[in-house]
Write a protein that holds these residues in place. Sequence first.
Motif, PDB file in Angstrom:
ATOM      1  N   ILE A  73       0.857  -1.193   0.000  1.00  0.00           N
ATOM      2  CA  ILE A  73       0.000   0.000   0.000  1.00  0.00           C
ATOM      3  C   ILE A  73       0.890   1.239   0.000  1.00  0.00           C
ATOM      4  O   ILE A  73       1.833   1.334   0.795  1.00  0.00           O
ATOM      5  CB  ILE A  73      -0.913   0.036   1.247  1.00  0.00           C
ATOM      6  CG1 ILE A  73      -1.840  -1.178   1.271  1.00  0.00           C
ATOM      7  CG2 ILE A  73      -1.742   1.320   1.273  1.00  0.00           C
ATOM      8  CD1 ILE A  73      -2.687  -1.254   2.532  1.00  0.00           C
ATOM      9  N   LYS A  79      -1.244  11.811   1.659  1.00  0.00           N
ATOM     10  CA  LYS A  79      -2.230  10.920   2.276  1.00  0.00           C
ATOM     11  C   LYS A  79      -2.035  10.875   3.793  1.00  0.00           C
ATOM     12  O   LYS A  79      -3.001  10.875   4.552  1.00  0.00           O
ATOM     13  CB  LYS A  79      -2.112   9.514   1.686  1.00  0.00           C
ATOM     14  CG  LYS A  79      -3.168   8.531   2.205  1.00  0.00           C
ATOM     15  CD  LYS A  79      -2.985   7.139   1.609  1.00  0.00           C
ATOM     16  CE  LYS A  79      -3.307   7.117   0.139  1.00  0.00           C
ATOM     17  NZ  LYS A  79      -3.245   5.734  -0.426  1.00  0.00           N
ATOM     18  N   CYS A  91      -5.457   0.657  12.256  1.00  0.00           N
ATOM     19  CA  CYS A  91      -6.242  -0.374  11.559  1.00  0.00           C
ATOM     20  C   CYS A  91      -6.072  -1.718  12.285  1.00  0.00           C
ATOM     21  O   CYS A  91      -5.167  -1.895  13.111  1.00  0.00           O
ATOM     22  CB  CYS A  91      -5.760  -0.550  10.113  1.00  0.00           C
ATOM     23  SG  CYS A  91      -5.789   0.937   9.099  1.00  0.00           S
ATOM     24  N   PRO A  97      -7.388  -2.395   5.220  1.00  0.00           N
ATOM     25  CA  PRO A  97      -8.105  -1.980   4.007  1.00  0.00           C
ATOM     26  C   PRO A  97      -7.158  -1.353   2.984  1.00  0.00           C
ATOM     27  O   PRO A  97      -6.139  -0.756   3.353  1.00  0.00           O
ATOM     28  CB  PRO A  97      -9.117  -0.961   4.526  1.00  0.00           C
ATOM     29  CG  PRO A  97      -8.474  -0.392   5.752  1.00  0.00           C
ATOM     30  CD  PRO A  97      -7.703  -1.514   6.370  1.00  0.00           C
ATOM     31  N   THR A  98      -7.496  -1.483   1.734  1.00  0.00           N
ATOM     32  CA  THR A  98      -6.684  -0.852   0.686  1.00  0.00           C
ATOM     33  C   THR A  98      -6.962   0.649   0.620  1.00  0.00           C
ATOM     34  O   THR A  98      -6.092   1.431   0.229  1.00  0.00           O
ATOM     35  CB  THR A  98      -6.974  -1.492  -0.677  1.00  0.00           C
ATOM     36  OG1 THR A  98      -8.393  -1.423  -0.928  1.00  0.00           O
ATOM     37  CG2 THR A  98      -6.529  -2.947  -0.700  1.00  0.00           C
ATOM     38  N   ASP A  99      -8.164   1.060   0.999  1.00  0.00           N
ATOM     39  CA  ASP A  99      -8.523   2.478   1.028  1.00  0.00           C
ATOM     40  C   ASP A  99      -8.415   2.981   2.469  1.00  0.00           C
ATOM     41  O   ASP A  99      -9.385   2.975   3.225  1.00  0.00           O
ATOM     42  CB  ASP A  99      -9.941   2.678   0.493  1.00  0.00           C
ATOM     43  CG  ASP A  99     -10.339   4.161   0.437  1.00  0.00           C
ATOM     44  OD1 ASP A  99      -9.485   5.016   0.750  1.00  0.00           O
ATOM     45  OD2 ASP A  99     -11.507   4.436   0.093  1.00  0.00           O
ATOM     46  N   LEU A 100      -7.228   3.435   2.828  1.00  0.00           N
ATOM     47  CA  LEU A 100      -6.989   3.876   4.204  1.00  0.00           C
ATOM     48  C   LEU A 100      -7.789   5.132   4.540  1.00  0.00           C
ATOM     49  O   LEU A 100      -8.287   5.274   5.664  1.00  0.00           O
ATOM     50  CB  LEU A 100      -5.502   4.133   4.415  1.00  0.00           C
ATOM     51  CG  LEU A 100      -4.566   2.932   4.256  1.00  0.00           C
ATOM     52  CD1 LEU A 100      -3.115   3.376   4.404  1.00  0.00           C
ATOM     53  CD2 LEU A 100      -4.894   1.855   5.275  1.00  0.00           C
ATOM     54  N   VAL A 101      -7.916   6.041   3.565  1.00  0.00           N
ATOM     55  CA  VAL A 101      -8.635   7.287   3.825  1.00  0.00           C
ATOM     56  C   VAL A 101     -10.110   6.995   4.075  1.00  0.00           C
ATOM     57  O   VAL A 101     -10.726   7.545   4.991  1.00  0.00           O
ATOM     58  CB  VAL A 101      -8.461   8.276   2.651  1.00  0.00           C
ATOM     59  CG1 VAL A 101      -9.319   9.523   2.870  1.00  0.00           C
ATOM     60  CG2 VAL A 101      -6.994   8.672   2.509  1.00  0.00           C
ATOM     61  N   GLY A 102     -10.676   6.096   3.248  1.00  0.00           N
ATOM     62  CA  GLY A 102     -12.077   5.738   3.430  1.00  0.00           C
ATOM     63  C   GLY A 102     -12.336   5.080   4.772  1.00  0.00           C
ATOM     64  O   GLY A 102     -13.361   5.332   5.423  1.00  0.00           O
ATOM     65  N   ALA A 103     -11.390   4.222   5.211  1.00  0.00           N
ATOM     66  CA  ALA A 103     -11.533   3.533   6.497  1.00  0.00           C
ATOM     67  C   ALA A 103     -11.060   4.398   7.660  1.00  0.00           C
ATOM     68  O   ALA A 103     -11.299   4.064   8.825  1.00  0.00           O
ATOM     69  CB  ALA A 103     -10.742   2.234   6.468  1.00  0.00           C
ATOM     70  N   ASN A 104     -10.352   5.516   7.336  1.00  0.00           N
ATOM     71  CA  ASN A 104      -9.811   6.445   8.331  1.00  0.00           C
ATOM     72  C   ASN A 104      -8.974   5.718   9.389  1.00  0.00           C
ATOM     73  O   ASN A 104      -9.175   5.869  10.597  1.00  0.00           O
ATOM     74  CB  ASN A 104     -10.922   7.241   9.020  1.00  0.00           C
ATOM     75  CG  ASN A 104     -10.372   8.490   9.720  1.00  0.00           C
ATOM     76  OD1 ASN A 104      -9.411   9.091   9.246  1.00  0.00           O
ATOM     77  ND2 ASN A 104     -10.971   8.877  10.842  1.00  0.00           N
TER      78      ASN A 104
END
Length: 406
Positions: A73, A79, A91, A97-104
């Motif tokens: 990643i 970011k 996390c 998750p691959t989308d760290l921003v989405g998962a915050n």
Amino acid sequence: YFVVGRDPAGMKGSELAVAHPDDDLYDGDHGRYVLQNSPGIGSMKMLSFVKVMYDITDNVMKVPDESRMDDFISISGSKMRLLARNGAVPCSRTDIPTDLVGANCVPSGFMVPKGWDIVVDYYKNIDSGRWIPWSRPQVDPGASSQTKSEGKFGTGSFRLTHSTYESYWHDIPLRPEGQSDEIINLVTEIPLYMTAKMEMQKTLPGNPIGQDSNSDGSPRYYTYGTTFFNYGYIPQTWEDPSLKDSLGNGGDNDPLDVMEVGSTRLEMGSITPCRVLGHLELIDEGEMDNKIICIALSDPDASSIHSMGDLERVKPGTIDKLKDWLKRYKTSDGKPENALASENPTSTKEAIELIHETNSRWKNLCGKGSGFVSDGHGFWLDAAGCKGHSSSSSSSRTSNLATWDD
């Protein structure tokens, strides 16, 4: 050799590039190429910048394995700052998750927990005033001894007033008493080499000098570089929005701006006799924003410079530098270039005509001219020099209107 530089990753190359126009400006080998051309390097081995990524199989930042890129990643600086500002939490170690921003969230092993807490605290509170960016030192404003200040310089609370004049706009005369038309009074807002965007406050009582603010309320600074001129305005002038140029642009609703091109730093809030050389008409976001070019009578070169031609002869390249600044100073903030109505500055005579016109418009604003100006502008005009009523104190100030600061 110790090489210190700034990583310009994310800065795009030229849009005019024929090959790879979308590539970042940065290349990991650029520094190595440059250093290998330096004398004295000999056989020293150059190590180029290496990008590391987060390996989800063992929770470690490392150089990615090209054979299994799906396990890695990318966590760029941009970011990371966004995650910190959003207060991202750790996390799950087993389900990243691959989308760290989405998962915050930030994956374990990216940064030590206490270090991440500090980064989050900084970016979540960067606008609170708790943190002072290193590039904006809290320093003395270098104000004239004829001024008084309140609040802290570098914050929205700072205000600078004059010790003699009630209003920095209306009570100071346009020119020193007894001087010819080409000599004006310059009120310095931004001294030479200063980046803080200071300006006279039209709506506040006394029209003090304060720092302009960005749309988010933070203090505004020039980011295009330090000013190579003293910047200010001519008192008792007003660029009326109803006055249109040949292109249909109205005035910018401010006093007439001045760029002083001498070599001496003028103090903030000082009042300086200045010889008019000409002017440039800037079109700034659809408004006519004229810039009078002048040289202080106290400058060592003042006796040799009486026109724009003299300026180019004595200080070659100055006009081109002024034009570059005016057109491009907002581009470092992500805004488009400004335009000039003409690449050629006007004559002294034309600049004086502009000064007379803006002075007439100011008189209209103050109810002293033949024209009418409605009251919807919100300006503070209740000064003895404008719409205010004279008193013993204001009479005393008026009697001193012919004086000025060096």
